[in-house]
Scaffold this active site. Structure first.
Site, PDB file in Angstrom:
ATOM      1  CG  ASP A   1      -2.084   0.986   1.090  1.00 12.94           C
ATOM      2  OD1 ASP A   1      -2.289   1.517  -0.025  1.00 12.94           O
ATOM      3  OD2 ASP A   1      -2.763   1.246   2.088  1.00 12.94           O
TER       4      ASP A   1
ATOM      5  CG  ASP B   1      -1.281   1.957   6.571  1.00 13.09           C
ATOM      6  OD1 ASP B   1      -1.587   0.978   7.261  1.00 13.09           O
ATOM      7  OD2 ASP B   1      -2.092   2.590   5.865  1.00 13.09           O
TER       8      ASP B   1
END
Ligand code: ATP
Ligand code: MG
Length: 294
Positions: free
Chosen positions: A219, A236
């Site tokens: 991501d 993340d």
């Protein structure tokens, strides 16, 4: 809700259920916990300047099991206070927090999601589904452990990612990337002096993640890179998987595509294919590990 005299069985049923949802709060076993952590949670009770943390958000994030886990982390000295919300997402809320050692970022994953909530009314009370909520919770806990492990692995190979400090259930405690005033901005939020130089750095980071860490971020984009002290910090990484994952290459292509789209918007047309070859094959620098406790 109709007038009381018009209530049917369903109305009463749903009322009872709603009451039951909060019943545990007045249970003496939880009284002490509440007294213990109430003050430490001022920053998220909607009493301060951050009004969006209203009762609904509180319900969404701080369910019983999350509060118990938070209480434990506080008892263990991993967290002293939760100060203010930094970001809210579909899957998690991130808060600025403080411990004796200094500022922290606390990422709290939701144990329920919108889809799940919508389904709940079809599932509640049906014995066939009684294990579902627990399973969902367990999946979230695994996710947290995975994000913590991935952060560690990346730090071991010298990448600037937040240091994971501790984790419990759906809560990940990590190094806070920011200043006294606020969390550092995402690449998406700022205008860089030398975007091309940063793009080169990001490709090198992607290459180290792939070649040295044996992972793919999965991501990677301007949303998940913080700009701190003139350097990119990657965040993340819960969804990051090893290069052996059957979709790893696909994820890598998507990551590199997102990065080239970002630099494209900064006015530089860069080929996805060439960037991809660089990430896969360019020799990477060996960096010294960054400290990583837990
Ligand atoms: N260690 C940190 N220090 C400072 N700010 C952080 C930190 N971690 C996250 N943030 C802030 O919180 C935001 C959300 O964090 P993150 O990207 O990890 O979660 P998310 O996008 O909600 O994740 P997911 O989509 O997996 O639920 C980030 O964009 C960033 O602004
Ligand atoms: Mg994110």
């Amino acid at each position: 809700m109709p007038r009381e005299e018009d209530w049917d069985e369903d109305d009463i049923d749903s009322l009872l259920r709603a009451e039951k949802k909060h019943e545990w709060i007045s249970d003496p076993r939880f009284k002490r916990m509440f007294t213990d952590i109430e003050d430490a949670l001022q920053g998220v009770m909607g009493k301060g300047k951050y009004e969006w943390v209203d009762r609904r958000v509180f319900d969404q994030v701080f369910d019983r099991s999350t509060l118990l886990a938070l209480h434990k982390l506080m008892e263990q000295g991993n967290i002293e206070t939760i100060d203010y919300p930094i970001a809210r997402g579909k899957e998690a809320h991130v808060f600025r927090a403080t411990s004796k050692q200094g500022p922290l970022a606390v990422k709290i994953f939701h144990t329920t999601n919108a889809v799940f909530k919508g389904l709940a009314k079809y599932i509640d009370g049906d014995p066939r589904f009684s294990g579902l909520s627990r399973r969902h919770r367990e999946l979230v806990n695994i996710w947290v452990r995975k994000e913590s492990r991935n952060l560690k692995r990346m730090r071991k190979h010298g990448l600037r990612v937040p240091e994971p400090k501790s984790s419990l259930k759906n809560i990940l405690v990590m190094e806070f990337i920011g200043t006294e005033e606020a969390a550092s901005p995402r690449l998406k939020d700022i205008k860089l002096e030398d975007p091309m130089g940063v793009f080169e750095d990001l490709l090198e980071i992607a290459a180290i993640i792939w070649q040295t860490c044996d992972l793919v971020h999965a991501d990677f984009s301007e949303y998940n890179v913080l700009w701190h002290d003139g350097q990119p910090w990657v965040i993340d990484v819960g969804q990051s998987v090893t290069t052996r994952h059957p979709s790893a290459k696909e994820f890598l292509v998507r990551d590199v595509t997102r990065l080239t789209e970002w630099i494209g918007r900064q006015g530089h047309e860069i080929s996805v294919a060439e960037s991809l070859v660089r990430v896969l094959d360019d020799p990477v620098t060996k960096l010294d590990p960054l400290p990583s406790g837990d």
